[in-house]
Enzyme design. Structure first.
Site, PDB file in Angstrom:
ATOM      1  N   LYS A 174     -15.323  17.092  11.117  1.00  0.00           N
ATOM      2  CA  LYS A 174     -16.157  17.062  12.325  1.00  0.00           C
ATOM      3  C   LYS A 174     -16.466  18.498  12.733  1.00  0.00           C
ATOM      4  O   LYS A 174     -15.628  19.192  13.285  1.00  0.00           O
ATOM      5  CB  LYS A 174     -15.449  16.299  13.434  1.00  0.00           C
ATOM      6  CG  LYS A 174     -15.261  14.842  13.023  1.00  0.00           C
ATOM      7  CD  LYS A 174     -14.388  14.057  13.952  1.00  0.00           C
ATOM      8  CE  LYS A 174     -14.079  12.712  13.339  1.00  0.00           C
ATOM      9  NZ  LYS A 174     -12.867  12.695  12.500  1.00  0.00           N
ATOM     10  N   THR A 225       0.878  -1.176   0.000  1.00  0.00           N
ATOM     11  CA  THR A 225       0.000   0.000   0.000  1.00  0.00           C
ATOM     12  C   THR A 225       0.909   1.218   0.000  1.00  0.00           C
ATOM     13  O   THR A 225       2.062   1.138   0.441  1.00  0.00           O
ATOM     14  CB  THR A 225      -0.889   0.052   1.256  1.00  0.00           C
ATOM     15  OG1 THR A 225      -0.034   0.199   2.387  1.00  0.00           O
ATOM     16  CG2 THR A 225      -1.717  -1.202   1.406  1.00  0.00           C
ATOM     17  N   TRP A 285     -20.950  15.354  11.308  1.00  0.00           N
ATOM     18  CA  TRP A 285     -19.940  15.002  10.309  1.00  0.00           C
ATOM     19  C   TRP A 285     -20.302  15.557   8.934  1.00  0.00           C
ATOM     20  O   TRP A 285     -21.452  15.477   8.505  1.00  0.00           O
ATOM     21  CB  TRP A 285     -19.810  13.472  10.195  1.00  0.00           C
ATOM     22  CG  TRP A 285     -19.087  12.849  11.350  1.00  0.00           C
ATOM     23  CD1 TRP A 285     -18.834  13.436  12.561  1.00  0.00           C
ATOM     24  CD2 TRP A 285     -18.537  11.537  11.395  1.00  0.00           C
ATOM     25  NE1 TRP A 285     -18.155  12.552  13.356  1.00  0.00           N
ATOM     26  CE2 TRP A 285     -17.963  11.385  12.670  1.00  0.00           C
ATOM     27  CE3 TRP A 285     -18.468  10.484  10.494  1.00  0.00           C
ATOM     28  CZ2 TRP A 285     -17.332  10.218  13.062  1.00  0.00           C
ATOM     29  CZ3 TRP A 285     -17.841   9.314  10.879  1.00  0.00           C
ATOM     30  CH2 TRP A 285     -17.272   9.179  12.152  1.00  0.00           C
ATOM     31  N   GLU A 342      -5.885  -4.142   0.011  1.00  0.00           N
ATOM     32  CA  GLU A 342      -6.126  -5.289   0.901  1.00  0.00           C
ATOM     33  C   GLU A 342      -7.243  -6.194   0.389  1.00  0.00           C
ATOM     34  O   GLU A 342      -7.475  -7.276   0.918  1.00  0.00           O
ATOM     35  CB  GLU A 342      -6.484  -4.787   2.309  1.00  0.00           C
ATOM     36  CG  GLU A 342      -5.340  -4.150   3.076  1.00  0.00           C
ATOM     37  CD  GLU A 342      -5.128  -2.674   2.749  1.00  0.00           C
ATOM     38  OE1 GLU A 342      -5.644  -2.207   1.712  1.00  0.00           O
ATOM     39  OE2 GLU A 342      -4.445  -1.992   3.527  1.00  0.00           O
TER      40      GLU A 342
HETATM   41  P1  ADP Z   1      -3.347   3.065  -1.486  1.00  0.00           P
HETATM   42  O1  ADP Z   1      -3.508   4.382  -2.191  1.00  0.00           O
HETATM   43  O2  ADP Z   1      -2.810   3.188  -0.095  1.00  0.00           O
HETATM   44  O3  ADP Z   1      -2.703   2.004  -2.263  1.00  0.00           O
HETATM   45  P2  ADP Z   1      -5.725   1.809  -2.188  1.00  0.00           P
HETATM   46  O4  ADP Z   1      -5.340   1.952  -3.610  1.00  0.00           O
HETATM   47  O5  ADP Z   1      -5.827   0.492  -1.586  1.00  0.00           O
HETATM   48  O6  ADP Z   1      -4.790   2.604  -1.277  1.00  0.00           O
HETATM   49  O7  ADP Z   1      -7.010   2.678  -1.946  1.00  0.00           O
HETATM   50  C1  ADP Z   1      -8.079   2.282  -1.157  1.00  0.00           C
HETATM   51  C2  ADP Z   1      -8.946   3.454  -0.746  1.00  0.00           C
HETATM   52  O8  ADP Z   1      -9.305   4.254  -1.871  1.00  0.00           O
HETATM   53  C3  ADP Z   1     -10.273   3.015  -0.183  1.00  0.00           C
HETATM   54  O9  ADP Z   1     -10.158   2.622   1.163  1.00  0.00           O
HETATM   55  C4  ADP Z   1     -11.117   4.270  -0.371  1.00  0.00           C
HETATM   56  O10 ADP Z   1     -10.896   5.220   0.648  1.00  0.00           O
HETATM   57  C5  ADP Z   1     -10.594   4.829  -1.662  1.00  0.00           C
HETATM   58  N1  ADP Z   1     -11.488   4.438  -2.763  1.00  0.00           N
HETATM   59  C6  ADP Z   1     -11.348   3.427  -3.626  1.00  0.00           C
HETATM   60  N2  ADP Z   1     -12.364   3.410  -4.521  1.00  0.00           N
HETATM   61  C7  ADP Z   1     -13.178   4.442  -4.194  1.00  0.00           C
HETATM   62  C8  ADP Z   1     -14.404   4.956  -4.717  1.00  0.00           C
HETATM   63  N3  ADP Z   1     -14.992   4.435  -5.778  1.00  0.00           N
HETATM   64  N4  ADP Z   1     -14.960   6.018  -4.102  1.00  0.00           N
HETATM   65  C9  ADP Z   1     -14.371   6.582  -3.027  1.00  0.00           C
HETATM   66  N5  ADP Z   1     -13.211   6.153  -2.492  1.00  0.00           N
HETATM   67  C10 ADP Z   1     -12.621   5.097  -3.064  1.00  0.00           C
END
Ligand code: ADP
Length: 538
Positions: free
Chosen positions: A437, A184, A442, A329
């Protein structure tokens, strides 16, 4: 009593073996990082993947060794997807957009001994090479006549492939063995590794190509603009291969003009990518007065798909947006908002509204929302809480990492806050850490952003919660304007005034040249919060 069925182990190599036989003439088209377009079939890819597996043996790679890639979406990277995992080693895709210190950290943490790179990343590797003591071989994925001068001892992928035998017997092993590894992006702390198995990867691929999800089949022409260096390009290389789709790989060209050329030239029907990529493509089409006539569906995920984007694809290009949500994940697909009877029964305006939700879990994934005490909340579309998930393609821990704080009673806590409605549609309210907040209530920064981006002068925007003496936090709206446009704070607020409730209105609007992003293209809100923390307290 057990059932009397064959205990066939699921394996990544079996996907390509299937395509080689069943979809052998189906094409893979790839833009090469060194220039030019390469075109071949699943049958050829199968042959070259076997040759690549022999190359790995020659380089001393053994079962479960980690093999890293720093590469764009290309046919060579695709071959390694099957050669590395299929031979029993672990494919570790590295995101070149990470900071060099993070790349050094993850290559050492994964103990990669062999690294395959595209030509653009040679300077990066030259710069950090002396901090990678475990690395034994660097293979440059480029045509023989394009091998550059380098202070490093670089091997040439094409030369190794040419010298390798086409005979290779894919080994069979326990389907729970590790297959791929992705870190990640770790906006705080070091990146964390998610280690996928053959079993999780195959089940995820089958579920994601199903009709209720992406609906990928032999008639599809698929362009994954999502990078193969992050979460396996949403599993598309596996799913498209299983379904026998024509696979179009864009190489390094993610800008509007390059994408348009590929989409129209190859008659792409299904696009997959994050919203920022589509902003570039839509802007290019507007400027040049072009339409995406072959495109039927656009899968948008990674960040929320704003309604203005969903409408632009539908109304200007007759392309249906499938909004999807997932994370590293989750391999990454969790929920998908595809067409169904319920959506079809709605008016166009209601449908657009529904499309802004992130959709329903694909079969295999279970989702729930819980409150601060971990109590499950109602699926009424109103109650919001922390989104938790479980299923066969959800991580159960991080690689070489003790911390289990993201798991609770067999559920993984996503760090997102969401609602789920009576039809099973999940809607991301915000990242838990980004929610604003204000006076005990929220505010969803995503909702406000999605409305603000609908203004024609707004190219990109971010809403962040900033400390406020009376209300704890109040929203601040940061706007990047489209070139050649102008907008005042008052005009922006006027535009928002009949679209959001009064107490959600940003107290301040600021116009900026650009916004910071994470290596996976998401807004880097922590940095914005730090930068603008004094706006309401000065
Ligand atoms: P990283 O950038 O750390 O690699 P990921 O690619 O795993 O993280 O991104 C996951 C996060 O991206 C999710 O937990 C969520 O917050 C955001 N995310 C993914 N798809 C969407 C979506 N369609 N709408 C809003 N948020 C999203």
């Amino acid at each position: 009593m057990h059932g009397l069925m064959m205990d066939t182990q699921l394996s990544i190599s079996s996907i390509l073996r299937h395509a080689e036989k069943v979809h052998q003439h189906c094409e893979i088209v790839s833009r090469k990082p060194e220039g030019g377009v390469f075109r071949y079939t699943y049958k050829d890819a199968g042959r070259r993947a076997r040759q690549a597996a022999n190359v790995l043996t020659r380089l001393g790679v053994k079962q479960q060794d980690r093999v890293a890639t720093l590469a764009w979406n290309t046919h060579r990277h695709y071959e390694l997807y099957f050669a590395v995992s299929g031979s029993g080693a672990v494919l570790h895709t590295v995101n070149p957009r990470l900071f060099p210190e993070q790349i050094i950290y993850i290559l050492n943490h994964a103990e990669d001994e062999v690294l395959f790179v595209d030509i653009q990343f040679v300077p990066l590797i030259e710069a950090i090479h002396d901090q990678l003591p475990l690395l034994k071989h660097i293979v440059l994925m480029v045509d023989k006549d394009k091998m550059p001068e380098s202070k490093l001892d670089l091997l040439c992928y094409e030369e190794l492939i040419d010298a390798a035998s086409e005979e290779y017997e894919w080994p069979s092993f326990d389907e729970n063995m590790a297959a791929t590894l992705c870190y990640t992006s770790g906006t705080t702390g070091n990146p964390k590794g998610v280690l996928y198995s053959h079993r999780s990867t195959v089940i995820h691929a089958l579920a994601s190509v199903s009709n209720d999800a992406l609906g990928v089949c032999n008639q599809s022409v698929v362009l994954p603009v999502v990078p193969m260096f992050h979460v396996n390009a949403w599993g598309v290389p596996y799913g498209a291969t299983a379904g026998g789709a024509k696979l179009v790989l864009p190489g390094a060209g993610m800008d509007g003009a390059s994408l348009y050329e590929l989409i129209s030239g190859e008659e792409v029907s299904l696009l997959l990518g994050v919203p920022t990529v589509w902003l570039g493509l839509l802007q290019y089409c507007d400027q040049e007065k072009l339409t995406l006539s072959s495109v039927e569906e656009v899968v948008i995920g990674g960040s929320a798909a704003p309604m203005s984007m969903i409408k632009a694809f539908q109304e200007k290009h007759d392309a249906f947006v499938i909004h999807a949500w997932g994370m590293t994940e989750l391999s990454p697909m969790g929920t998908v908002n595809s067409m169904n009877n319920y959506m079809a029964s709605l008016s166009q305006e209601e449908r657009y509204k529904l499309q802004t939700k992130q959709g329903r879990p694909i079969y295999g994934i279970e989702i729930r929302i819980v409150d601060a005490e971990g109590k499950e909340l109602l699926q009424d579309g109103k109650a919001f809480g922390r989104l938790q998930v479980r299923g066969p393609w959800v991580a159960s821990s991080y690689y070489k990492h003790e911390d289990q704080s993201d798991w609770e009673d067999g559920w993984f806590d996503t760090g997102d806050v969401a609602t789920i409605d009576e039809h099973g549609y999940m809607n991301i309210v915000d990242r838990a850490k980004d929610v604003i907040k204000s006076g005990g209530e929220w505010i969803s920064s995503i909702d406000v952003e999605n409305i603000a981006i609908g203004h024609e002068a707004v190219a990109e925007c971010a809403v962040v919660g900033v400390p406020h003496p009376k209300w704890d936090e109040r929203p601040l709206l940061l706007v990047v304007l489209n070139p050649g446009t102008s907008l005042t704070k008052e005009e922006m607020l006027e535009y928002l005034s009949d679209k959001i409730v009064k107490w959600w209105m940003p107290d301040e609007v600021m116009f900026v040249e650009e916004l910071p992003h994470t290596p996976t293209g998401k807004l880097l809100k922590r940095e914005l919060r730090d930068q603008y923390q004094d706006v309401y307290t000065q």
